[in-house]
Design a protein around this motif. Structure first.
Motif, PDB file in Angstrom:
ATOM      1  N   GLU A   1      49.528  33.754  39.731  1.00 57.63           N
ATOM      2  CA  GLU A   1      49.009  32.453  39.324  1.00 57.63           C
ATOM      3  C   GLU A   1      49.374  32.163  37.863  1.00 57.63           C
ATOM      4  N   SER A   2      49.898  30.995  37.614  1.00 52.17           N
ATOM      5  CA  SER A   2      50.300  30.637  36.251  1.00 52.17           C
ATOM      6  C   SER A   2      49.104  30.204  35.400  1.00 52.17           C
ATOM      7  N   LYS A   3      47.968  29.906  36.048  1.00 54.54           N
ATOM      8  CA  LYS A   3      46.752  29.533  35.343  1.00 54.54           C
ATOM      9  C   LYS A   3      45.582  30.307  35.952  1.00 54.54           C
ATOM     10  N   THR A   4      44.542  30.512  35.169  1.00 56.81           N
ATOM     11  CA  THR A   4      43.375  31.251  35.649  1.00 56.81           C
ATOM     12  C   THR A   4      42.204  30.315  35.944  1.00 56.81           C
ATOM     13  N   THR A   5      42.521  29.106  36.380  1.00 61.59           N
ATOM     14  CA  THR A   5      41.480  28.108  36.657  1.00 61.59           C
ATOM     15  C   THR A   5      41.066  28.081  38.127  1.00 61.59           C
ATOM     16  N   GLY A   6      41.815  28.732  38.993  1.00 62.94           N
ATOM     17  CA  GLY A   6      41.494  28.739  40.419  1.00 62.94           C
ATOM     18  C   GLY A   6      41.280  30.150  40.928  1.00 62.94           C
ATOM     19  N   PRO A   7      41.363  30.337  42.249  1.00 64.69           N
ATOM     20  CA  PRO A   7      41.189  31.671  42.815  1.00 64.69           C
ATOM     21  C   PRO A   7      42.423  32.544  42.601  1.00 64.69           C
ATOM     22  N   VAL A   8      42.238  33.829  42.804  1.00 67.42           N
ATOM     23  CA  VAL A   8      43.349  34.781  42.820  1.00 67.42           C
ATOM     24  C   VAL A   8      43.734  34.943  44.288  1.00 67.42           C
TER      25      VAL A   8
ATOM     26  N   SER B   1      38.408  36.484  42.656  1.00 67.05           N
ATOM     27  CA  SER B   1      37.984  35.614  41.558  1.00 67.05           C
ATOM     28  C   SER B   1      38.058  36.371  40.240  1.00 67.05           C
ATOM     29  N   TYR B   2      38.164  35.613  39.149  1.00 66.28           N
ATOM     30  CA  TYR B   2      38.236  36.200  37.813  1.00 66.28           C
ATOM     31  C   TYR B   2      36.835  36.483  37.267  1.00 66.28           C
ATOM     32  N   SER B   3      36.773  37.458  36.373  1.00 60.64           N
ATOM     33  CA  SER B   3      35.543  37.704  35.630  1.00 60.64           C
ATOM     34  C   SER B   3      35.277  36.541  34.683  1.00 60.64           C
ATOM     35  N   VAL B   4      34.084  36.513  34.104  1.00 57.03           N
ATOM     36  CA  VAL B   4      33.744  35.438  33.166  1.00 57.03           C
ATOM     37  C   VAL B   4      34.735  35.415  32.008  1.00 57.03           C
TER      38      VAL B   4
ATOM     39  N   SER C   1      38.411  41.537  34.536  1.00 64.17           N
ATOM     40  CA  SER C   1      38.593  42.109  35.863  1.00 64.17           C
ATOM     41  C   SER C   1      38.847  40.993  36.867  1.00 64.17           C
ATOM     42  N   VAL C   2      39.246  41.387  38.070  1.00 62.10           N
ATOM     43  CA  VAL C   2      39.376  40.483  39.207  1.00 62.10           C
ATOM     44  C   VAL C   2      38.530  41.066  40.332  1.00 62.10           C
ATOM     45  N   LYS C   3      37.655  40.254  40.909  1.00 66.74           N
ATOM     46  CA  LYS C   3      36.747  40.733  41.965  1.00 66.74           C
ATOM     47  C   LYS C   3      37.238  40.303  43.338  1.00 66.74           C
TER      48      LYS C   3
ATOM     49  N   ASN D   1      31.008  51.283  50.806  1.00 62.80           N
ATOM     50  CA  ASN D   1      29.728  51.152  50.103  1.00 62.80           C
ATOM     51  C   ASN D   1      29.205  49.714  50.102  1.00 62.80           C
ATOM     52  N   GLY D   2      29.913  48.819  50.788  1.00 63.21           N
ATOM     53  CA  GLY D   2      29.456  47.440  50.886  1.00 63.21           C
ATOM     54  C   GLY D   2      29.669  46.608  49.637  1.00 63.21           C
ATOM     55  N   LYS D   3      30.275  47.204  48.603  1.00 59.70           N
ATOM     56  CA  LYS D   3      30.480  46.509  47.331  1.00 59.70           C
ATOM     57  C   LYS D   3      31.860  45.852  47.301  1.00 59.70           C
ATOM     58  N   PRO D   4      32.076  44.922  46.368  1.00 60.14           N
ATOM     59  CA  PRO D   4      33.422  44.354  46.193  1.00 60.14           C
ATOM     60  C   PRO D   4      34.394  45.410  45.664  1.00 60.14           C
ATOM     61  N   TYR D   5      35.665  45.119  45.789  1.00 56.84           N
ATOM     62  CA  TYR D   5      36.711  45.875  45.101  1.00 56.84           C
ATOM     63  C   TYR D   5      37.044  45.127  43.811  1.00 56.84           C
ATOM     64  N   PHE D   6      37.556  45.872  42.836  1.00 48.84           N
ATOM     65  CA  PHE D   6      37.922  45.256  41.561  1.00 48.84           C
ATOM     66  C   PHE D   6      39.326  45.677  41.137  1.00 48.84           C
ATOM     67  N   ILE D   7      40.077  44.722  40.638  1.00 46.58           N
ATOM     68  CA  ILE D   7      41.348  44.998  39.979  1.00 46.58           C
ATOM     69  C   ILE D   7      41.070  45.011  38.483  1.00 46.58           C
ATOM     70  N   GLY D   8      41.405  46.106  37.819  1.00 48.00           N
ATOM     71  CA  GLY D   8      41.210  46.198  36.377  1.00 48.00           C
ATOM     72  C   GLY D   8      39.844  46.671  35.935  1.00 48.00           C
ATOM     73  N   ALA D   9      39.025  47.164  36.876  1.00 45.57           N
ATOM     74  CA  ALA D   9      37.698  47.675  36.531  1.00 45.57           C
ATOM     75  C   ALA D   9      37.200  48.563  37.661  1.00 45.57           C
TER      76      ALA D   9
END
Length: 307
Positions: A113-120, A131-134, A163-165, A265-273
């Motif tokens: 994505e060229s911008k971080t304003t939408g979904p991953v 989705s992106y972190s805050v 991070s990316v969730k 474990n029922g939790k999300p996966y994270f890229i970068g965290a």
């Protein structure tokens, strides 16, 4: 770009392919739909998971397949076309190029994505967008030099709060009886003195993913390999047929010593965290993939080559 997990971009080999694999005449099926009077085995040609691959015949199909090509157990001849080379006399050998016969791509985040304003976006076809972190990672054009397909951007993480969730999904709810593979490109900016995750999935009792540990080693459930800075291709594999977890670094195989384990474990996966609150990555990450099966050494080598 690698096909989903098997099959050329528009069917089987490159010689006279028409829609579903197979040569135009002679061997490997008639035009368009697999078997002919001279030896197609399937009504619709070969292909991993029902698409692509060389149409089955006594000689396994004509022409060299493109990246990601090759039949599965349900395509090609009796046991599937040769991946990457178009089919052998007995239907081909798994693991000589192209796509996978035992693994299916169920998550693919290109991070283009060229911008971080939408979904991953998830490009696997299952639409499990992330989705992106805050505090968002930043877009970078400094991508892995090995990648041979269009790869305009990647993400850069600041080691502090980026991070990316990835939402949890039944496709990633892997237990100790499930095989799976995780593939990613990761650029390490500096040797760390703390845990950092390329791809994390953890809670108090269950930890699954690809980390760098405080001993400056890549860590995949006990399979440790020394760390260096720069771009690296990393693959974590859980192989229940061997009851172990293996690791690949830049195409080199490192057999694991720990058994398969539950990762659900029922939790999300994270890229970068690790879990979205710690183990933040310092550097860039690109082309993250989740497979519901075991990638072979040849398939890993194909990804490392940038295909």
């Amino acid at each position: 770009m690698v096909g989903s997990l098997g099959g050329g971009r528009s069917g089987g080999g490159t010689d006279g392919v028409d829609a579903f694999g197979g040569a135009q005449s002679g061997v490997g099926g008639s035009m368009g739909v697999g078997g002919s009077q001279v030896g197609g085995t399937s009504a619709v040609g070969g292909g991993a998971n029902g698409r692509g691959g060389a149409s089955g015949s006594a000689t396994g199909g004509m022409g060299a397949a493109m990246a990601g090509a090759g039949g599965s157990a349900t395509g090609g001849s009796a046991t599937g076309g040769v991946q990457g080379t178009g089919g052998g006399a007995t239907g081909g050998v798994q693991g000589t190029g192209g796509g996978a016969t035992t693994a299916m791509l169920v998550g693919y985040w290109k991070l283009d994505e060229s911008k971080t304003t939408g979904p991953v976006l998830d490009s696997s076809g299952f639409g499990n967008n992330a989705s992106y972190s805050v505090q968002k990672p930043t877009v970078s054009v400094n991508v892995p030099p090995a990648i041979q397909f269009a790869d305009p951007e990647c993400l850069s993480f600041n080691a502090t709060n980026n991070s990316v969730k990835i939402p949890n999904s039944t496709r990633y709810a892997v237990s100790a009886t499930d095989s799976f593979s995780i593939s990613a490109w990761a650029f390490l900016a500096a040797i760390p003195s703390n845990w950092m995750a390329v791809f994390g999935h953890e809670d108090i009792t269950i930890t699954c993913g690809i980390w760098i540990n405080p001993f400056a080693q890549w860590d995949w459930n006990g399979t440790s390999v020394p760390v260096t800075t720069g771009w690296h291709h990393v693959v974590a594999v859980q192989d229940v047929s061997r009851n172990r977890r293996d690791f690949y670094l830049d195409g080199v195989f490192y057999p694991g010593t720990n058994p398969a384990q539950n990762c659900d474990n029922g939790k999300p996966y994270f890229i970068g965290a690790g879990d979205g609150t710690d183990d933040y990555w310092n550097g860039r990450i690109d082309d993250v993939r989740f497979y519901s099966g075991v990638l072979t050494a040849a398939e890993v080598a194909n990804l490392f080559a940038g295909n």
